[in-house]
Each structure stands twice: as C-alpha cells, then as structure tokens.
Motif scaffolding. Structure first.
Motif, short mmCIF file in Angstrom:
data_model
loop_
_atom_site.label_atom_id
_atom_site.label_comp_id
_atom_site.label_asym_id
_atom_site.label_seq_id
_atom_site.Cartn_x
_atom_site.Cartn_y
_atom_site.Cartn_z
N TYR A 141 30.78 11.95 32.90
CA TYR A 141 30.76 13.21 32.16
C TYR A 141 29.33 13.72 32.06
O TYR A 141 28.44 13.03 31.57
N GLN A 142 29.13 14.93 32.55
CA GLN A 142 27.81 15.56 32.47
C GLN A 142 28.00 16.90 31.79
O GLN A 142 28.40 17.88 32.42
N ALA A 143 27.74 16.94 30.53
CA ALA A 143 28.07 18.10 29.70
C ALA A 143 27.41 19.39 30.18
O ALA A 143 28.00 20.46 30.09
N LYS A 144 26.18 19.30 30.68
CA LYS A 144 25.46 20.52 31.06
C LYS A 144 25.81 21.01 32.46
O LYS A 144 25.48 22.13 32.82
N GLU A 145 26.45 20.15 33.26
CA GLU A 145 26.68 20.48 34.67
C GLU A 145 28.15 20.82 34.90
O GLU A 145 29.03 20.04 34.57
N LYS A 146 28.43 21.98 35.48
CA LYS A 146 29.81 22.34 35.83
C LYS A 146 30.06 21.94 37.27
O LYS A 146 29.43 22.44 38.18
N LYS A 147 31.01 21.04 37.46
CA LYS A 147 31.28 20.55 38.82
C LYS A 147 32.67 20.99 39.26
O LYS A 147 33.61 20.98 38.49
N ILE A 148 32.77 21.39 40.56
CA ILE A 148 34.09 21.70 41.12
C ILE A 148 34.95 20.46 41.04
O ILE A 148 34.53 19.37 41.40
N GLY A 149 36.19 20.64 40.60
CA GLY A 149 37.10 19.49 40.52
C GLY A 149 37.19 18.91 39.12
O GLY A 149 38.01 18.07 38.87
N ASN A 150 36.35 19.34 38.20
CA ASN A 150 36.42 18.85 36.82
C ASN A 150 36.69 20.05 35.92
O ASN A 150 36.10 21.10 36.09
N GLN A 151 37.58 19.89 34.98
CA GLN A 151 37.94 20.96 34.04
C GLN A 151 38.47 22.19 34.78
O GLN A 151 38.11 23.32 34.47
N THR A 152 39.27 21.96 35.80
CA THR A 152 39.93 23.04 36.54
C THR A 152 41.37 22.65 36.77
O THR A 152 41.79 21.56 36.43
N LEU A 153 42.13 23.59 37.38
CA LEU A 153 43.42 23.21 37.97
C LEU A 153 43.06 22.59 39.31
O LEU A 153 42.65 23.28 40.24
N GLN A 154 43.15 21.28 39.41
CA GLN A 154 42.63 20.58 40.58
C GLN A 154 43.63 20.62 41.73
O GLN A 154 44.80 20.27 41.55
N PRO A 155 43.21 21.07 42.93
CA PRO A 155 44.14 21.25 44.04
C PRO A 155 44.63 19.93 44.62
O PRO A 155 43.89 18.95 44.69
N VAL A 156 45.88 19.94 45.05
CA VAL A 156 46.45 18.80 45.80
C VAL A 156 46.89 19.35 47.15
O VAL A 156 47.68 20.29 47.22
N TYR A 157 46.34 18.78 48.23
CA TYR A 157 46.60 19.27 49.58
C TYR A 157 47.54 18.35 50.33
O TYR A 157 47.51 17.13 50.14
N SER A 158 48.35 18.93 51.20
CA SER A 158 49.20 18.11 52.07
C SER A 158 48.31 17.37 53.07
O SER A 158 47.34 17.92 53.59
#
Length: 701
Positions: free
Chosen positions: A138-155
């Motif tokens: 957990y890095q409170a100051k850093e917004k990372k793709i894949g965290n706190q989002t609707l995370q994609p699931v690919y075929s």
C-alpha cells in the motif's frame, strides 16, 4: 527511436518480443498494439471497495482489505507444507495461506508493512482466511493502475499462460500499450456527433474500458465503444448502398405487359395479401429507376414469396429480358420448377430446369435456347453459374435461401450481362429487424408478414418421452384419415457423446412398437446418395409412403400438402430457427396440421424457453427475436455472413435502440453531405477509403 502507434506490430511493444508476439497472434489474433487495445476485458474485479476483516464472510466472491502483515511462517512438511501469514486491521485478524512459491514469497513479502489484500474469504476452523491472495504494497500517495479500480479480467489460454500472459500479464501489456500509444489514438467520429450523442472521447473510452476508476466511467466507455462499432459498420454499408446505386446502371422495366397481366388476372391461385402487394409495388418502383435493384425479401414459410418472385420475373419478360432463379439444392430447385410450372399453366411462357442431373441432350437444348433468347425463365442450382451457361439478355435474378451460396458464386450470375441484372434475394428465415439492418444494411429490405387467407395455423404441442403412447395413437388416427407424417431426428447413428434418440434406433423402435402392416416408411438422411435420397422423397411426395423418417435434411425443400404431422425427436437439441423451419414443412394443405415436440424429462432453462416459445407462437419474426436474445446474433442459419457480425462490444439483441440511433445519424449525414466533402466529415471519408474489397462484393446480395 520510431514513435509507436496503434498499427505498430505487437512485437515492438515493451514486454512482448518475438515469442510472446507469436503466441498472441496464434491464440488471440492480436497482431498490432491496436488489436491488443481491442482485446477488451470480459469481466471486472471490483477493487473500488474496501472491507474490514470483521465484515468478511464465506459467501463473498471476493473482497479487498487494507491492513498490515504481522507474521509470516512456514508450517507443515512435504506435500502439506504451506506459508501462513497473519493479517490485521483495526477490526480483527485473519490468516493468509499459500501452498505454492513459498521460498519466493518468504523473500518478497515484507512483515510489518501495509498491504492491500484481495481474494475469496473462506472459513477454516471457525476463522476467516484467504488462500493465495493478491498482494500489493500500500502506497497512499501513489495511484497505481490495477489498485482501487474495477480491475479487468481478460480471456487467456493455457498456451498464453505458459508465457506469463494470464490476466495479470495481459493487464501489464495493456497498461504499457495505453502509456505508449494513447496520446496518438485518432478520434475519427466528428466532434459534433460526439457532442450530440454525449459520447466521451476515444482515449478516455480506452482508459475507461480497461481500467475504469468507477462504474459510471465504465458505462460511459461501453456506450462510446458500442456506438463506434455500430457507426463504422453502418457507415460502410450505407456508403456502399449509396455509391452502388449511383455507379451501377440497371435495366429499366417500363412495361407491365401480357405475361404479367395474364398471370395476375387468370392464373393467380389466390388473392395477393396486402404484404405481397406492398412488396410487388416496391419491386415495380425499383426496376423503373434506371439503377440496379438489390432487394431482400424475407417472409415466413408459406407467406407467398415464390409468387412474388414469379410475378417479378414475368415483369422482366414483358420488358424483353430473361430471368432465372437459383436454389441451393437440387430438391429445392426441382420443387420450384414444378411449382412455378403449375402456376404458369399452359402457353404463358416456357420454363426449364437445369441441375447437375440434367441429361446432356436436354442441357444442350437449354444452352441453345438461352443464347438465342427463346427460353425466358430458367430454374436451377449451382449449374446456372457455370461459364458455359450464357443468356442472351438476363435482366432479373432470384436467389433463394441466399445464405447457402458463397459471395463469389452469386457474383458469377451478376456478371452474366453487360448491365447487371436486378437481384431479388429470398429467405424463409425470419430475421429480426436489428439483425437485418446489420447483416443486409446495404440492401433494400421487404417483409412479407402475412399468410394467405384461409391458411390454418399449425397447432404445436410439447410431449415428454413418457407420453409416447399418446403420440402413437394420434399418428394412427391421422394415417387412417389419409394423412402423412414426418418424424425428424437430430442424428443418424448413436453418438457416444450425446444420448439422443438417433434415427436408426428410432426407426427400429417405431417398427417394433408401432407395427404398420398397411403402411410404408421412407427414410431420408444427408449421408444417402443423391439419387437414393430423391427416390425416397419422391415416394413420399407421391403418397406411396405414409411416414418419412428423416434427419434435418428435410428442413428446406419438401412440399407435401398432404403431410399434416411433424414430430421432432429430441426437440430440445434444436435451435429455434431450425424448429420453426421444420414445422413449416406441414400446414401446406387445407387440413389442420400439427407439430409435436418430443423431449426428455430433464430440460435446461433455455431448452424449456425454446419449446414453450414454439408452443405459444407461429410468428417466425417473434420466434427470431427470442432466438436472438437466447443465443446472440451468431451466424444466419449457421453460416457467417462476410464478417459483418464480428462485434466485440455491441450486442444486437440488447442494443436495438442504439443501432437505430446510429443508423439514423448516418442517414442524416448522407442526406446533408452525400459525398462527405464537408470539413467535419473528412475523417469519415478517409476511414472509408483506408481499406475495402477490390470488387464490390457488398453489391451482390
């Protein structure tokens, strides 16, 4: 270093390389960075919501918790060895458990650090735990793709996973692709259209479909991408229609003469329905414009499409042209020939039949009469498109069950005159409006949605296997009345995979349990030689046999007015369209006809819906709508139509209103700017000219 764009080959994207590129091409048909961006997620893991440890329970499919890793220890031996972590937040403690990659996890996980943990909660020995959780520092100051989002699931596939291209691996590649080419993605839909329809930009939509920060963002992205997909399909179809109407001259039918009038006034076996009159009027207008007609006529089984087609051919003859009708099978071509010959009667005009079975002497006579113009109407199969078949002046072509012909086959008919003949395509497969707009968007569409007066609706009933004796009794009664019966099976021989009542076993059971000393049976299936199949069918047509036991080979091409009962075995295994086509083999005479759907006792929800739909309705268009909702657009009667339906976002069964909105928008564009010369439409013109077939296949119905 060259700037990467959406059309850059996938191997040049960071993290791919030749080996991964090769497997992406083979497994997912991803050849460029743009293809990767169009490999959309099929579902999402909700990482927008955090739960407390005290809120977790085993009914949750997945949960995300923010807390601290307090302890990490290896327990058990050999196969029972596992790594157990103690994870804590302000409301309680739970266990995290791993059975694989233990050595690597012991080195990489940091005891005492804050983590975002995601996984499915389970209960073990009365305590909450998550097995093999996803872990992110957990890095409170850093917004990372894949965290706190609707995370994609690919075929993905097993081969892709061997190259670490599971859903996580594909997430990373998509993230790289977005970082690399997002700023260069062109938005080709004009700004005024985006504003008018409240569409977000393409770049925002790409971010929103792959890594949506919330549900609202995701929904905006889906709407934009669906609109875009339908927009380009409809733009190309309507542009083709517009260009071809201008480009291709058509024969002008100005006269309504002796052939048409004599048939209409003295030979027509029944009054035309209003729907038939409407379609005939549309054909009449089309053939008098000086542009080539390209019209699809769809109508239910028995709606009178063939009479309309004959009247259109007589119109061509009255204007000095020849006409032909092409059918996909010899049985159907022969049926059309005899039916049309009977309708025409004596002395109105000559009609001939050309198939693979036509004797050489008769074939030679037909060729000569076609070339000197003395044969006005020719009915046939693929034999019509042979190079040696030459018309003096072909002006009108009817193609029946057109989905069974390849585009190039149909094109050969189109080329048999200097000025292309008018094209009338017929299909007995009712097509929902949205599917027709997409599949045949560059054709004019006519619908015959009425049945001739006096035609009795077919009564459809559903019986389970345990009610078979009732069915046998009903069959006896109908045969005693002089009626004939179809029994249709889905398979010829027993299948190891499917426990179906197959034709051979069914026939054996029928002859044992339902002895018919005074009746005869015809057997027809697709693996029989053509001559044998035709012989058996003709026996049934002539009334020499009372029961026809068959596979779905009789779906198209048998017309026996005396057949009043259709029994479909294992009916739950058939699609709605096929059930409806099979039912249409009866109900062609004056007597009441019946369709009996036999099934096993256990039915899936979808199977039950299909059979109930058949019992409730005889309307092919309503049935087609239900079919579209149940199984999606797929192919038309099992044959993919030129890639038009290869859609990744839009769904024709649920996006009907959007398709109508898109089509009306494009019609308005062409009405205002037919040649797309306005500055705001330059990108549309450029998009249309990027790629396209060398031959105007789309013109050929």
């Amino acid at each position: 270093m060259a700037v990467l764009t959406a059309i850059t080959p996938i191997e040049y994207l960071k993290g791919v390389g030749p080996q991964k590129a090769d497997v992406l091409k083979k497994e997912l048909q991803i050849f460029t960075i743009g293809d990767l961006l169009e490999h959309y997620p099929f579902r999402y893991v909700d990482r927008t919501q955090f739960f407390k440890v005290s809120q977790l329970d085993a009914s949750m499919l997945g949960a995300q918790v923010l807390g601290r890793l307090m302890l990490l220890q290896e327990v058990g031996e050999k196969r029972a060895k596992r790594l157990v972590g103690q994870f804590k937040d302000e409301t309680g403690i739970m266990e995290l458990v791993w059975f694989q990659q233990i050595a690597w996890l012991k080195k990489s996980l940091q005891v005492g650090s804050a983590y975002v943990v995601y996984g499915k909660p389970t209960v073990f020995n009365g305590a909450i735990s998550i097995t093999h959780p996803e872990m992110e520092l957990y890095q409170a100051k850093e917004k990372k793709i894949g965290n706190q989002t609707l995370q994609p699931v690919y075929s993905s596939t097993e081969k892709l996973k061997k190259f670490n291209l599971d859903t996580k691996g594909l997430q990373k590649l998509v993230a790289h692709a977005l970082e690399t080419v997002l700023s260069t993605l062109p938005d080709d839909i004009p700004a005024y259209i985006r504003k008018e329809h409240r569409l977000i930009g393409l770049r925002e939509a790409m971010l929103g479909i792959h890594f949506p920060p919330d549900q609202a963002n995701y929904e905006h992205a889906v709407h934009r991408l669906k609109f875009e997909e339908l927009f380009w399909i409809q733009l190309r179809l309507l542009r083709n229609k517009q260009v071809n109407t201008k480009k291709y001259r058509g024969h002008r039918f100005t006269q309504v003469g002796n052939h048409f009038n004599t048939f209409f006034n003295t030979r027509l076996p029944f009054p035309l329905t209003n729907a038939q009159k409407r379609v005939m009027k549309e054909i009449r207008i089309d053939t008098n414009t000086g542009a080539q007609m390209n019209r699809l006529v769809q109508g239910d089984v028995g709606s009178g499409k063939t009479v309309v087609a004959l009247m259109a051919m007589l119109l061509a003859i009255d204007n000095g042209f020849q006409a032909c009708m092409m059918a996909p099978t010899e049985i159907l071509a022969t049926q059309h020939y005899h039916g049309l010959k009977e309708l025409l009667g004596e002395n109105l005009c000559e009609i001939a039949l050309l198939t693979g079975s036509t004797p050489t002497k008769e074939r030679r006579r037909i060729h000569e009469k076609l070339e000197d113009g003395s044969l006005p109407i020719l009915i046939g199969t693929h034999a019509l498109i042979e190079d040696k078949v030459r018309f003096k002046n072909i002006g009108f072509v009817v193609i029946d069950e057109q989905h069974r012909f390849g585009v190039e086959q149909r094109a050969k008919l189109w080329r048999k005159n200097t000025i292309p003949p008018h094209m009338l395509v017929m299909t007995a497969t009712p097509i929902p409006r949205t599917l027709a707009m997409t599949l045949y968007g560059d054709l004019d569409i006519s619908v015959i949605d009425e049945l001739p007066a006096g035609r009795k609706p077919i009564k459809t009933v559903h019986f389970f296997e345990g009610q078979r004796l009732r069915v046998f009794g009903f069959m006896r009664d109908e045969i005693k009345k002089g009626r004939q019966i179809y029994i249709v099976y889905p398979l010829i021989k027993e299948s190891e995979k499917l426990d179906l009542l197959h034709l051979e076993a069914g026939l054996e059971y029928l002859m044992r349990e339902f002895p018919l000393p005074d009746y005869r049976i015809s057997i027809v299936h697709g693996k029989m030689p053509v001559k044998e199949k035709n012989f058996e069918m003709q026996r049934f047509v002539k009334g020499e046999t009372q029961i026809m036991v068959a596979t779905t080979v009789i779906e198209v091409g048998v017309n026996v007015p005396n057949a009043s009962v259709m029994i479909i075995e294992n009916s739950e295994r058939f699609g709605l369209s096929q059930l409806h086509q099979l039912r249409g083999r009866v109900g062609r005479g004056a007597e009441q006809s019946f369709c009996i759907l036999m099934s096993g006792e256990k039915l899936s929800k979808e199977g039950r819906t299909r059979l109930q739909t058949m019992v409730d309705s005889n309307d092919g268009f309503k049935i087609a709508e239900v079919d579209l909702q149940l199984r999606g657009p797929g192919d038309l009667s099992g044959t993919q139509q030129s890639g038009v339906l290869e859609m990744k976002m839009a769904n024709l069964s649920t996006d009907q209103a959007l398709l109508t909105e898109v089509r009306e928008t494009i019609q308005h564009i062409f009405a205002e700017d037919p040649d797309l010369q306005q500055p705001s439409h330059q990108q549309l013109l450029a998009k249309l000219t990027q790629k396209g077939p060398a031959i105007a296949w789309d013109k050929i119905s």
